[in-house]
Design a protein around this motif. Structure first.
Motif, PDB file in Angstrom:
ATOM      1  N   ASP A 270       0.818  -1.196  -0.241  1.00  0.00           N
ATOM      2  CA  ASP A 270      -0.156   0.071  -0.087  1.00  0.00           C
ATOM      3  C   ASP A 270       0.831   1.060  -0.276  1.00  0.00           C
ATOM      4  OD1 ASP A 270      -2.243   1.778   0.290  1.00  0.00           O
ATOM      5  OD2 ASP A 270      -2.480   1.442   2.201  1.00  0.00           O
ATOM      6  N   ARG A 271       0.546   1.922  -1.251  1.00  0.00           N
ATOM      7  CA  ARG A 271       1.216   3.039  -0.931  1.00  0.00           C
ATOM      8  C   ARG A 271       1.640   4.235  -0.335  1.00  0.00           C
ATOM      9  NH1 ARG A 271       3.973   3.922  -7.835  1.00  0.00           N
ATOM     10  NH2 ARG A 271       4.668   1.769  -7.623  1.00  0.00           N
ATOM     11  N   ARG A 272       0.590   4.341  -0.066  1.00  0.00           N
ATOM     12  CA  ARG A 272      -0.482   5.145   0.834  1.00  0.00           C
ATOM     13  C   ARG A 272      -0.090   5.119   2.384  1.00  0.00           C
ATOM     14  NH1 ARG A 272      -6.797   4.454  -0.906  1.00  0.00           N
ATOM     15  NH2 ARG A 272      -5.625   2.075  -0.326  1.00  0.00           N
ATOM     16  N   TRP A 273       0.647   3.565   2.413  1.00  0.00           N
ATOM     17  CA  TRP A 273       1.028   3.657   4.110  1.00  0.00           C
ATOM     18  C   TRP A 273       1.808   3.183   3.873  1.00  0.00           C
ATOM     19  CZ3 TRP A 273      -1.486   6.418   7.451  1.00  0.00           C
ATOM     20  CH2 TRP A 273      -1.078   6.266   8.984  1.00  0.00           C
ATOM     21  N   LYS A 274       2.893   3.124   3.121  1.00  0.00           N
ATOM     22  CA  LYS A 274       4.405   2.262   3.363  1.00  0.00           C
ATOM     23  C   LYS A 274       5.264   2.386   5.210  1.00  0.00           C
ATOM     24  CE  LYS A 274       6.228   4.375  -1.159  1.00  0.00           C
ATOM     25  NZ  LYS A 274       7.068   4.535  -1.598  1.00  0.00           N
ATOM     26  N   ILE A 275       5.092   0.760   5.157  1.00  0.00           N
ATOM     27  CA  ILE A 275       6.316   0.170   6.347  1.00  0.00           C
ATOM     28  C   ILE A 275       7.486   0.818   5.953  1.00  0.00           C
ATOM     29  CG2 ILE A 275       6.453  -1.167   7.459  1.00  0.00           C
ATOM     30  CD1 ILE A 275       4.045  -0.189   8.211  1.00  0.00           C
ATOM     31  N   TYR A 276       8.500   1.680   6.154  1.00  0.00           N
ATOM     32  CA  TYR A 276       9.580   2.049   6.294  1.00  0.00           C
ATOM     33  C   TYR A 276      10.788   0.972   6.613  1.00  0.00           C
ATOM     34  CZ  TYR A 276       7.478   5.739   3.832  1.00  0.00           C
ATOM     35  OH  TYR A 276       6.148   6.852   3.215  1.00  0.00           O
ATOM     36  N   SER A 277      12.283   1.674   6.413  1.00  0.00           N
ATOM     37  CA  SER A 277      13.470   0.514   7.245  1.00  0.00           C
ATOM     38  C   SER A 277      14.352   0.834   6.520  1.00  0.00           C
ATOM     39  CB  SER A 277      12.938  -1.250   6.337  1.00  0.00           C
ATOM     40  OG  SER A 277      13.950  -2.228   7.646  1.00  0.00           O
ATOM     41  N   LYS A 278      15.144   0.886   7.150  1.00  0.00           N
ATOM     42  CA  LYS A 278      16.865   0.586   6.964  1.00  0.00           C
ATOM     43  C   LYS A 278      17.638   0.004   5.890  1.00  0.00           C
ATOM     44  CE  LYS A 278      21.111   1.241   9.480  1.00  0.00           C
ATOM     45  NZ  LYS A 278      21.758   1.291  10.030  1.00  0.00           N
ATOM     46  N   ASN A 279      17.827   0.452   4.333  1.00  0.00           N
ATOM     47  CA  ASN A 279      18.021  -0.428   3.739  1.00  0.00           C
ATOM     48  C   ASN A 279      19.419  -0.621   3.197  1.00  0.00           C
ATOM     49  OD1 ASN A 279      18.332  -0.758   0.726  1.00  0.00           O
ATOM     50  ND2 ASN A 279      17.353   0.455  -0.123  1.00  0.00           N
ATOM     51  N   ARG A 280      19.938  -1.933   3.203  1.00  0.00           N
ATOM     52  CA  ARG A 280      21.101  -2.592   3.527  1.00  0.00           C
ATOM     53  C   ARG A 280      22.202  -2.135   1.643  1.00  0.00           C
ATOM     54  NH1 ARG A 280      21.761  -8.225   6.455  1.00  0.00           N
ATOM     55  NH2 ARG A 280      24.068  -7.435   5.772  1.00  0.00           N
ATOM     56  N   HIS A 281      21.564  -1.608   0.915  1.00  0.00           N
ATOM     57  CA  HIS A 281      21.843  -1.912  -0.879  1.00  0.00           C
ATOM     58  C   HIS A 281      22.610  -3.271  -1.157  1.00  0.00           C
ATOM     59  CE1 HIS A 281      20.571   2.880   0.141  1.00  0.00           C
ATOM     60  NE2 HIS A 281      21.310   3.066   1.102  1.00  0.00           N
ATOM     61  N   LEU A 282      21.488  -4.126  -1.140  1.00  0.00           N
ATOM     62  CA  LEU A 282      22.468  -5.375  -1.257  1.00  0.00           C
ATOM     63  C   LEU A 282      22.030  -5.749  -3.060  1.00  0.00           C
ATOM     64  CD1 LEU A 282      21.249  -7.126   1.685  1.00  0.00           C
ATOM     65  CD2 LEU A 282      23.227  -6.911   0.390  1.00  0.00           C
ATOM     66  N   PRO A 283      22.473  -6.366  -4.375  1.00  0.00           N
ATOM     67  CA  PRO A 283      22.415  -6.927  -5.279  1.00  0.00           C
ATOM     68  C   PRO A 283      20.405  -7.671  -5.319  1.00  0.00           C
ATOM     69  CG  PRO A 283      24.151  -8.547  -4.626  1.00  0.00           C
ATOM     70  CD  PRO A 283      23.599  -7.065  -3.295  1.00  0.00           C
ATOM     71  N   PRO A 284      19.582  -7.679  -6.389  1.00  0.00           N
ATOM     72  CA  PRO A 284      19.194  -8.104  -6.564  1.00  0.00           C
ATOM     73  C   PRO A 284      19.046  -9.517  -6.620  1.00  0.00           C
ATOM     74  CG  PRO A 284      19.549  -7.028  -8.896  1.00  0.00           C
ATOM     75  CD  PRO A 284      20.328  -6.685  -7.236  1.00  0.00           C
ATOM     76  N   HIS A 285      17.703 -10.120  -6.073  1.00  0.00           N
ATOM     77  CA  HIS A 285      17.422 -11.661  -6.045  1.00  0.00           C
ATOM     78  C   HIS A 285      18.129 -11.888  -7.256  1.00  0.00           C
ATOM     79  CE1 HIS A 285      13.317 -10.952  -6.308  1.00  0.00           C
ATOM     80  NE2 HIS A 285      13.121 -11.945  -6.952  1.00  0.00           N
ATOM     81  N   PHE A 286      18.751 -13.889  -7.898  1.00  0.00           N
ATOM     82  CA  PHE A 286      18.420 -14.297  -8.484  1.00  0.00           C
ATOM     83  C   PHE A 286      17.613 -15.512  -8.652  1.00  0.00           C
ATOM     84  CE2 PHE A 286      20.564 -17.812 -10.788  1.00  0.00           C
ATOM     85  CZ  PHE A 286      20.650 -17.515 -12.348  1.00  0.00           C
ATOM     86  N   ILE A 287      17.297 -16.230  -9.440  1.00  0.00           N
ATOM     87  CA  ILE A 287      16.152 -16.962  -9.353  1.00  0.00           C
ATOM     88  C   ILE A 287      16.780 -18.142 -10.583  1.00  0.00           C
ATOM     89  CG2 ILE A 287      14.172 -17.917  -9.852  1.00  0.00           C
ATOM     90  CD1 ILE A 287      12.463 -16.282  -8.284  1.00  0.00           C
TER      91      ILE A 287
END
Length: 378
Positions: A270-287
């Protein structure tokens, strides 16, 4: 007194002993949740989204990771020149260094902090619940009722009433009775540990309670019953939405699994009520093409070559080819080697599940908590 101003005091010193290994080295509010968050991100985000920018965080038990995560509050837009987030640990006084004696004592020990901000209202929060809530609506309700105290309540299963403060209310939402963790309850309306007080009234009761040698210095056991006995106007604000007290291994696992339910009401998108957190700036996941992924949350830095179903994966996790993981929560840095299988489990940070190992039973209701050196059953 600054008319209409409300500040938040967030109690974040909980040990969370029922979470066993999860809280052996960190406070309960700092426990990871939902693939990329920590539990405290939810009340902090609620404050920011509710336009409450004066927040005192009362830490106590093993606070290093919690303090590091919060920093100066920039992740939640609480790094303000005026106001913002403040870490308030126990400190040395004339009695020497000691921990807070209880929830009420924790607020009492920070009277000078609150007095300096000079609010009309004080919002008391717990730092260890999962929910999304607009505190400004609760304040509007408090004002409309001309209340001295407003307690946010939610209906809980009857077999869990012994875990909470239980209230009875009348047709006007006035609280008529309050019981702290009763053995037998005739109401299932539970206090969520969210209170709005008129500061002038609360300050008086905190000072009086501190002088009482028989007090346990607790809001639920002492402050609220005393205010109720004195005839202060106490009302219940009935919350309708997702709320979870993740106080046990089973409830922690359930709250994470709830995020995978198509009918889940805790909408993290929900962009109207975001849950924020500390960003670790990691690479994207890989499948990888060899992987099979179904109904799972996967955070940054993960490498998925095996098979996962109904899982919550934190960051930098490696699921090797031919590994199988179902109905599980995998914390950061873990690795499940080829040929291993994990079911109905919480795997802690940096654990390596060796090839050929079988953890858990897909047909069992028991949840296993697995660390480097120990396994605990819920």
């Amino acid at each position: 007194m600054k008319e209409g101003k409300m500040i938040a005091m967030l109690l974040a010193g909980g040990q969370g002993s029922r979470l066993k290994l999860l809280t052996s080295d960190l406070a309960k509010p700092a426990v990871p949740f939902g693939g990329k968050y920590r539990i405290i991100d939810f009340p902090l985000s609620n404050c920011s989204n509710s336009n409450i920018f004066d927040v005192g965080i009362l830490t106590q038990y093993k606070p290093y990771q919690l303090n590091s995560h919060i920093g100066i509050g920039s992740s939640w837009d609480l790094d303000r020149r005026s106001g913002g987030v403040r870490i308030l640990p126990p400190y040395t006084n004339e009695k020497g260094g000691r921990w807070y004696d209880g929830t009420a004592n924790a607020i009492y020990e920070n009277l000078s902090f609150i007095d300096e901000l000079d609010p009309e209202f004080v919002l008391i929060l717990s730092g260890d619940h999962i929910y999304k809530m607009d505190y400004s609506k609760m304040l509007d309700f408090h004002k409309s009722k001309h209340a001295d105290v407003t307690i946010s309540v939610i209906a809980v299963p009857w077999d869990e009433t012994h875990r909470f403060g239980i209230l009875k209310i009348d047709e006007d939402s006035l609280i008529t009775e309050f019981y702290e963790k009763p053995k037998h309850a005739d109401s299932n309306l539970a206090s969520m540990g969210i209170y709005i007080f008129n500061w002038s009234a609360l300050r008086k009761y905190l000072v009086e309670d501190e002088k009482d040698p028989n007090s346990s210095k607790d809001f639920g056991k002492d402050i609220i019953p005393k205010m109720n006995a004195d005839g202060k106007k106490m009302v219940a604000y009935q919350f309708e939405g997702y709320w979870k007290d993740v106080g046990t291994i089973k409830s922690y696992w359930e709250a994470n699994m709830d995020l995978l339910d198509e009918n889940n009401t805790l909408n993290l998108y929900d962009r109207r009520w975001k849950i924020y957190s500390k960003n670790r700036h990691l690479p994207p996941h890989f499948i990888a093409c060899s992987a099979s992924v179904s109904n799972s949350l996967i955070n940054e830095g993960c490498q998925i070559e095996g098979n996962i179903k109904n899982c919550v994966l934190f960051n930098e996790i490696h699921i090797e080819k031919d590994a199988l993981v179902t109905n599980s929560v995998i914390l950061s840095g873990a690795r499940v080697e080829s040929g291993a299988s994990v079911h109905n489990a919480v795997i802690m940070e940096n654990v390596v599940v060796k090839s050929g190992t079988v953890i858990g039973n897909p047909d069992s209701d028991h949840i296993l908590l697995v660390s480097q050196n120990e396994t605990v059953e819920s």
